[in-house]
Design a protein around this motif. Sequence first.
Motif, mmCIF file in Angstrom:
data_model
loop_
_atom_site.group_PDB
_atom_site.id
_atom_site.type_symbol
_atom_site.label_atom_id
_atom_site.label_comp_id
_atom_site.label_asym_id
_atom_site.label_seq_id
_atom_site.Cartn_x
_atom_site.Cartn_y
_atom_site.Cartn_z
ATOM 1 N N PHE A 1 -64.623 -8.348 29.275
ATOM 2 C CA PHE A 1 -63.934 -9.032 30.367
ATOM 3 C C PHE A 1 -64.632 -8.835 31.703
ATOM 4 O O PHE A 1 -64.430 -9.614 32.625
ATOM 5 N N ALA A 2 -65.455 -7.804 31.780
ATOM 6 C CA ALA A 2 -66.247 -7.638 32.999
ATOM 7 C C ALA A 2 -67.301 -8.751 33.065
ATOM 8 O O ALA A 2 -67.798 -9.085 34.134
ATOM 9 N N GLY A 3 -67.615 -9.297 31.900
ATOM 10 C CA GLY A 3 -68.498 -10.456 31.835
ATOM 11 C C GLY A 3 -69.921 -10.210 32.307
ATOM 12 O O GLY A 3 -70.600 -11.139 32.718
ATOM 13 N N LYS A 4 -70.353 -8.967 32.271
ATOM 14 C CA LYS A 4 -71.693 -8.668 32.783
ATOM 15 C C LYS A 4 -72.778 -9.201 31.857
ATOM 16 O O LYS A 4 -73.787 -9.706 32.301
ATOM 17 N N ALA A 5 -72.551 -9.058 30.572
ATOM 18 C CA ALA A 5 -73.556 -9.545 29.634
ATOM 19 C C ALA A 5 -72.914 -10.451 28.586
ATOM 20 O O ALA A 5 -73.259 -11.605 28.464
ATOM 21 N N LEU A 6 -71.952 -9.894 27.867
ATOM 22 C CA LEU A 6 -71.336 -10.677 26.798
ATOM 23 C C LEU A 6 -70.209 -11.554 27.349
ATOM 24 O O LEU A 6 -69.522 -11.183 28.283
ATOM 25 N N GLN A 7 -70.042 -12.718 26.745
ATOM 26 C CA GLN A 7 -69.035 -13.662 27.214
ATOM 27 C C GLN A 7 -68.213 -14.190 26.049
ATOM 28 O O GLN A 7 -68.709 -14.306 24.943
ATOM 29 N N LEU A 8 -66.976 -14.523 26.361
ATOM 30 C CA LEU A 8 -66.155 -15.292 25.426
ATOM 31 C C LEU A 8 -65.953 -16.659 26.064
ATOM 32 O O LEU A 8 -65.736 -16.740 27.270
ATOM 33 N N PRO A 9 -65.998 -17.727 25.278
ATOM 34 C CA PRO A 9 -65.740 -19.040 25.874
ATOM 35 C C PRO A 9 -64.333 -19.078 26.493
ATOM 36 O O PRO A 9 -63.429 -18.394 26.015
ATOM 37 N N ARG A 10 -64.215 -19.890 27.511
ATOM 38 C CA ARG A 10 -62.972 -19.964 28.260
ATOM 39 C C ARG A 10 -61.751 -20.237 27.364
ATOM 40 O O ARG A 10 -60.721 -19.574 27.446
ATOM 41 N N GLU A 11 -61.897 -21.220 26.463
ATOM 42 C CA GLU A 11 -60.735 -21.593 25.647
ATOM 43 C C GLU A 11 -60.323 -20.436 24.731
ATOM 44 O O GLU A 11 -59.146 -20.240 24.454
ATOM 45 N N ALA A 12 -61.297 -19.658 24.292
ATOM 46 C CA ALA A 12 -60.975 -18.512 23.429
ATOM 47 C C ALA A 12 -60.230 -17.443 24.227
ATOM 48 O O ALA A 12 -59.226 -16.888 23.768
ATOM 49 N N THR A 13 -60.703 -17.172 25.441
ATOM 50 C CA THR A 13 -60.045 -16.177 26.285
ATOM 51 C C THR A 13 -58.603 -16.585 26.564
ATOM 52 O O THR A 13 -57.667 -15.788 26.439
ATOM 53 N N ASP A 14 -58.410 -17.844 26.923
ATOM 54 C CA ASP A 14 -57.062 -18.325 27.236
ATOM 55 C C ASP A 14 -56.139 -18.162 26.046
ATOM 56 O O ASP A 14 -55.011 -17.677 26.172
ATOM 57 N N GLU A 15 -56.644 -18.556 24.887
ATOM 58 C CA GLU A 15 -55.833 -18.506 23.681
ATOM 59 C C GLU A 15 -55.495 -17.050 23.325
ATOM 60 O O GLU A 15 -54.374 -16.730 22.926
ATOM 61 N N LEU A 16 -56.495 -16.178 23.496
ATOM 62 C CA LEU A 16 -56.297 -14.753 23.208
ATOM 63 C C LEU A 16 -55.227 -14.166 24.104
ATOM 64 O O LEU A 16 -54.343 -13.427 23.655
ATOM 65 N N LEU A 17 -55.304 -14.489 25.378
ATOM 66 C CA LEU A 17 -54.350 -13.927 26.318
ATOM 67 C C LEU A 17 -52.954 -14.476 26.060
ATOM 68 O O LEU A 17 -51.951 -13.807 26.279
#
Lengths: 276, 201
Positions: free
Chosen positions: A216-232
């Motif tokens: 979630f700090a997003g420094k290197a690894l990322q999750l696509p936006r739609e995945a993050t939204d769905e996860l939350l």
Amino acid sequence: MNCHEVRELIPAAIDGELDKGVTPRVSEHLTECPKCLAEFELERATKSFVKRRLKSLPTPEHLREKIKTQLSHETIGERDHTSPVVRSPRIPSWRMMLALGGGVAIILLLLAITPTKSRHSHSQPDDDNVIHQTYNNFDGILDGKISPQIVSDDPIAVNTFLETRANFRVNIPRMKEYKLIGGVFSQYKGQNIAHLIYKHNRDCIYLYQVKLQDLFAGKALQLPREATDELLRTGWYFENHMPDCSLIVWFADSTVCCAVADITRDKLLAYVKGDQ
Amino acid sequence: MTAHNTSLTDRSDTRTKHKEFEQEAIQHMDILYNYALRMTSNTDDAHDLVQETYLKAYRFWDKYEKGTNIRAWLFRIMKNSYINRYRKESKEPETVDYNDIQNFYNTIRYESSDPNDLQEKIFGGLLDDDVARAVESLPEEFRTVVILCDIEGLSYEEIAEFVDCPIGTVRSRLHRGRKMLRAKLFSYAKQHGYVSRALKD
């Protein structure tokens, strides 16, 4: 009995561990052979000297209490872990990892996973996206290009191997008939990733795990936006690359897990939840 | 929908498990503590190692098979943590000069009939720290059996279960381990000048 046989049994004679059957023969030899007798007496003297000098110490009371307190904040099993890792580990060198042994067989390459039946590729762009990385690694495993660094079906051994290096709490879910076969630790742009491999016959479930904070700090690894939204929103995110290939992302304690397998979504979900 | 909802039954289940763990596992802390101390040669590291072992054992308590040797189970968890955290390059046995000590014993065999007496004369001046250092200098597999047998007083059968090897291997490692230890103690005693003093007496 000859000298050689008796020498081998000397420790047992000293420690009261001789079999009844051989005792008379050993003692007979010792009375007749001054060399073996001297060996026997020296070893006995060494043992009693060490025993006298190095006493077994009681555990310090504060350590005992500290552990008890820590345990009261812990949970048993692989669910709802919220407490942080106790201490920061020293990340050992690769060379040391290769030197690991003990009760755990570390067989690099030898136990490469045999490629499965002819199948489709899951290939994705090579970027920071955790989901892409998961698919690509899954391909690597199926093609036998990625092999476990630790080969073991013992969840404690695999967990210890990974946690010592990853510095986060690694979940090792049980996957029913899919047997844990090992794990890999890796780093991507300084972020630690734990990988687990499960197999059932020729089928494989691969689990990618990264610290939630890191992601979630997003420094290197990322999750696509739609995945993050769905996860939350729901705690889960699903994707079907193909009808019979499923990927699931979920929160587990302080990590984000991403599992992929060539099975249906419902099946994979049941496995990762361990409730089927 | 998720596993995060803890029901009341889960909670009482947790309490039972917690109690069970306290009763069964906590009592074996001393042997783990001592082993950790002799393996890491350092109190802080030993504390960390014991702590880590118990936390891990607790987390994976449902993996423990009831009725099996719990000490061996805990020991193996500790060994695993030790290997992952502390083991440097796997250590080859140091070359020790057995001839040196053997010649010495051969010369004095005629003068002193009791090796216990003699050993006490030579080694008696060594500090406990020297003795600990000598044990800690042994290669891991030999050190382990010497600690478990000579300091902790475990049976061969239990040691075999701890280190997961046949009893015969435990016995031969002990034999070799004690021999290396004796040579090590002898070399320390020689450095301190105790050996020549013992001869003069």
